[in-house]
Design a protein around this motif. Structure first.
Motif, short mmCIF file in Angstrom:
data_model
loop_
_atom_site.label_atom_id
_atom_site.label_comp_id
_atom_site.label_asym_id
_atom_site.label_seq_id
_atom_site.Cartn_x
_atom_site.Cartn_y
_atom_site.Cartn_z
N THR A 1 0.83 -1.20 0.00
CA THR A 1 0.00 0.00 0.00
C THR A 1 0.87 1.25 0.00
O THR A 1 2.02 1.24 0.42
CB THR A 1 -0.93 0.04 1.22
OG1 THR A 1 -0.13 0.17 2.42
CG2 THR A 1 -1.77 -1.22 1.31
N ALA A 2 0.26 2.35 -0.44
CA ALA A 2 0.97 3.63 -0.44
C ALA A 2 1.27 4.07 0.99
O ALA A 2 2.30 4.71 1.25
CB ALA A 2 0.12 4.68 -1.15
N GLY A 3 0.39 3.73 1.92
CA GLY A 3 0.61 4.09 3.32
C GLY A 3 1.85 3.45 3.90
O GLY A 3 2.62 4.09 4.63
N LYS A 4 2.08 2.19 3.56
CA LYS A 4 3.28 1.52 4.05
C LYS A 4 4.52 2.12 3.41
O LYS A 4 5.57 2.28 4.06
CB LYS A 4 3.19 0.02 3.75
CG LYS A 4 4.08 -0.87 4.64
CD LYS A 4 5.48 -1.00 4.15
CE LYS A 4 5.54 -1.67 2.80
NZ LYS A 4 6.94 -1.86 2.35
N ASP A 5 4.43 2.50 2.13
CA ASP A 5 5.57 3.13 1.46
C ASP A 5 5.90 4.48 2.09
O ASP A 5 7.08 4.86 2.17
CB ASP A 5 5.26 3.31 -0.03
CG ASP A 5 5.19 1.98 -0.77
OD1 ASP A 5 5.72 0.98 -0.24
OD2 ASP A 5 4.60 1.95 -1.87
N LYS A 6 4.88 5.21 2.54
CA LYS A 6 5.13 6.48 3.23
C LYS A 6 5.86 6.24 4.55
O LYS A 6 6.74 7.01 4.94
CB LYS A 6 3.81 7.20 3.49
CG LYS A 6 3.15 7.77 2.24
CD LYS A 6 1.84 8.46 2.58
CE LYS A 6 1.18 9.02 1.31
NZ LYS A 6 -0.11 9.68 1.62
N ALA A 7 5.50 5.16 5.25
CA ALA A 7 6.20 4.81 6.49
C ALA A 7 7.67 4.48 6.20
O ALA A 7 8.57 4.88 6.94
CB ALA A 7 5.51 3.63 7.17
#
Length: 474
Positions: free
Chosen positions: A46-52
């Motif tokens: 997910t994009a959220g995990k990539d942001k993390a």
């Protein structure tokens, strides 16, 4: 005199301002971002995990850490359901200050992935305690050790692990792909997994600290403002300490208990004990500073034996409880009909000896029930079954072998059968199937087929069966 008091007041204020090593406000800031809806639960792919991932990498860089590999990112492919996704460990290095001891390493790690959105997509799993709390602590420790004045004598590896929730894949990938020389120089590993509930837990858990020769003494030595608990020599299997422990590396789970809404949408940042997290960070820094300065870091004998033998990163001997449920029937080879299938079940113990990373021998002791439909009702037998199989593979595997069964009783309809007459009391046959292993659990799909007729004389009736078996490895 007035100027004298003002001078000492200024010194006191400076000590308060600059003497505070860790900040609950900074820890809170990290957690609130990592657990925010913008990151949508930090699920794989997910994009959220990539942001993390980017957030952690940026912090490692700003803290002054060097990339441990050519890049900060250690990427690997992982299959989730039917899709392949890219997983990423973020790995940084603080080089030790001692010319000789800097060749040895202490690992500080925390997993940063979580469960993503709920099935109905209306909510998400923030994962504040699990494990934004551990990542926040890791980031602040990176800032501490990244300062030149805080460099320890030994080198420090900082790892934000990915794919822990999927099966510890990030930590497994690291230990499997770092060089053997480097792995041999890792003297201890600390995993921060759920450290946001110190006050509710009444203390800090340090499971695995006893794998260090002086670990328990070291744990209590620095416990000034908090109570330490569970200072055992057992390594936690359900978090990233497990792959390191299997390689003979002392691995410590830093943990404040499952006091938060574990794996629920309610695990939010506002619930965490940030002053407690500050104490955990300070305590860990004191302990690691002491450990990193020791002339020698020794493990207990059990860990040294694992490390000293070639290829013993896997556990050689395991055992567990197993239960199988399925169906069986009897094939009348010389007749024009077969008996209809009926219920089969088994239960008992399973022993596994792994003599190679990919090969093992499995021995089971089972109480077995098998049956089929006959003209008189249900034909059934009960006995002690001993399968012996050769297994190939680890997480997904295939197996085949043989079995022996000694039958204790049998019935056909309401009639009890006597083994002294025509019914065969002993049976030999073959096993075969496939299985899946996840941490302590195995699920297997297996078939059985006897080599002999169930009767000594008369019609040739061959026993067969199919089972779905579940094993819990102790």
């Amino acid at each position: 005199m007035k100027k004298f008091y003002i001078f000492f007041l200024l010194i006191f204020l400076v000590q308060i301002t600059f003497g505070q090593t860790f900040s609950s406000d900074k820890l809170s800031k990290h957690v609130h971002y990592l657990a925010s809806e913008e990151l949508e639960g930090r699920a794989l792919g997910t994009a959220g995990k990539d942001k993390a991932t980017s957030y952690i990498l940026d912090h490692f860089q700003s803290a002054g850490l060097q990339p441990f590999f050519p890049s900060y990112k250690q990427e690997f492919d992982l299959k989730v359901n039917l899709a392949w996704v890219k997983a990423t460990n973020v790995v940084g290095l603080v080089e030790g200050s001692d010319p000789a001891l800097k060749q040895e390493y202490i690992v500080l790690g925390a997993h940063y992935d979580h469960l993503g959105r709920t099935k109905d997509r209306k909510d998400y799993y923030p994962g504040a305690d699990d494990n934004a709390s551990g990542v926040a602590t890791l980031l602040e420790l990176a800032s501490y050790y990244g300062k030149p004045e805080n460099r320890p004598k030994r080198s420090m590896i900082f790892i934000a692990f990915d794919a822990e929730e999927s099966g510890l894949y990030g930590s497994k990938y690291f230990v499997d792909h770092v060089s053997a020389d480097t792995l041999g120089q890792i003297k201890a590993m600390f995993s921060f997994d759920m450290v946001g509930m110190l006050s509710k837990n009444g203390g800090l858990g340090l499971k695995g600290i006893g794998t260090l020769a002086d670990g328990k003494e070291l744990a209590h030595k620095h416990a000034r403002e908090l109570q330490v608990k569970n200072v055992s020599s057992m390594i936690e299997m359900r978090t990233d300490t497990d792959p390191f422990g299997r390689r003979g590396i002392p691995a410590i789970h830093v943990f404040t208990g499952s006091k938060s809404p574990y794996h629920k949408p309610a695990d939010k940042a506002d619930l965490l004990d940030y002053p407690g997290m500050e104490k955990v960070a300070q305590y860990t820094a004191d302990l690691v500073d002491d450990l990193a300065a020791q002339p020698e870091i020794a493990a207990i004998n059990r860990m040294e034996e694992k490390r000293g033998k070639e290829g013993t990163h896997y556990q050689r001997f395991t055992y567990g409880l197993t239960f199988g449920l399925g169906s069986s029937r009897h094939l009348y080879k010389d007749e024009f009909y077969d008996a209809k299938s009926d219920v089969a079940a088994s239960g008992g113990v399973r022993f596994q000896y792994r003599f190679h990373p990919q090969f093992s021998l499995n021995l089971e002791g089972l109480y077995n029930y098998n049956s089929s439909q006959s003209a008189q009702g249900t034909f059934s037998r009960e006995g002690i079954m001993v399968p012996l199989n050769l297994q190939f593979g680890t997480n997904f595997y295939v197996f085949a072998g043989g079995y022996y069964t000694h039958y204790l009783k049998a019935k056909n309809g309401d009639q009890k059968l006597d083994f002294k007459d025509n019914l065969r009391e002993q049976e030999w046959g073959a096993n075969y199937g496939v299985g899946i292993n996840y941490m302590r659990y195995d699920i297997r799909f297996q078939g059985t087929r006897g080599f002999q007729s169930i009767y000594k004389n008369g019609p040739k009736v061959m026993p067969t069966g199919f089972y779905i078996s579940f094993t819990y490895n102790l």
